[in-house]
Design a protein around this motif. Structure first.
Motif: not given
Length: 274
Positions: A127, A132, A138
């Protein structure tokens, strides 16, 4: 594989079933996988059917009115006894509500009963390096999902090999996660991880390349064990090495010229396969 002893699910708990028929696999690819993954990370519908037919892939899913609305696909290595979850996704409009968690838990139980894998792995976008996407999801939410279901991150600089073969793009900054290891697990055997990595590179890219990204990845699995990291621990996750990939590292090596008898495969000394 289904558990005949389990209570019949209510309408709120859809039945998770093996996906084996060509029509099921086509529906899985069209309605679930294609809308959920970027092209660089997605196998073709033909390869999906061929893999299932050959026994190298296995899949579970949830159907609604004859359409697959959720699915999970994994690659099974008979040689290393490692199972890699390639895809887990829900069709648009079916996300949320716990369906993905039921699909993951049910498929893991089925695979453990049927295949007895050494461990089950999954690839997740980091991440901190992947933003996203309105269609593809996401990465932070995906990481939290796997963490809630007991997954832990292997401390290796992982990237997704070029699944299109020689010259195809790799996906940088991925996390390799072990599923269902239990809260007390802090490592996995490095030999099994290394065996999986060597086979996975050969299967995807046609060889074990000797480029720096591959060497860093294999060196991280050169000891006796590979540490596992709690994905919910931000400090620990930040210490996991990241395969950012630069220049030529972003692609699988091109196919060797016909006059090159050795190709680009790393020597036994560099890939540790001796």
């Amino acid at each position: 594989m289904t558990d005949d002893a389990a209570p019949h699910p209510s309408p709120a708990e859809p039945t998770v079933v093996p996906l084996t028929e060509p029509a099921q696999l086509d529906s899985l690819w069209r309605h679930v996988l294609a809308p959920s993954f970027p092209p660089d990370e997605l196998t073709s519908s033909d390869d999906l059917r061929a893999g299932l037919a050959a026994g190298g892939l296995t899949a579970y899913g949830v159907e609604q009115d004859g359409t697959v609305v959720a699915g999970i696909v994994a690659s099974w290595s008979r040689a290393t006894q490692v199972l890699l979850v390639d895809y887990l996704a829900l069709a648009p409009g079916h996300r949320g509500g716990g369906l993905g968690g039921r699909l993951l838990d049910r498929s893991l139980a089925g695979w453990r009963e049927e295949l007895h894998p050494v461990f089950v792995l999954a690839e997740v976008e980091h991440p901190g390096h992947h933003a996203p996407h309105p269609s593809h999801g996401d990465p932070a939410a995906r990481l939290r999902f796997y963490s809630r279901h007991g997954a832990r991150v292997l401390a290796v600089p992982y990237f997704q090999p070029g699944i299109g073969g020689p010259g195809s793009p790799r996906v940088p900054a991925m996390l390799l996660m072990a599923l269902g290891t239990g809260p007390g697990a802090d490592s996995v055997p490095a030999a099994a991880v290394r065996g999986f990595l060597l086979e996975h590179l050969r299967e995807c890219e046609g060889t074990v390349p000797g480029d720096p990204a591959v060497r860093r990845l294999l060196e991280a699995a050169a000891g006796e064990t590979v540490p596992l990291v709690d994905a919910a621990d931000a400090e620990a996750l930040a210490a996991v090495p990241v395969a950012v990939l630069e220049g030529a590292e972003r692609y699988a090596p091109p196919a060797p010229a016909p006059s090159d008898p050795t190709g680009s495969e790393a020597s036994e000394g560099s890939d540790g396969s001796a």
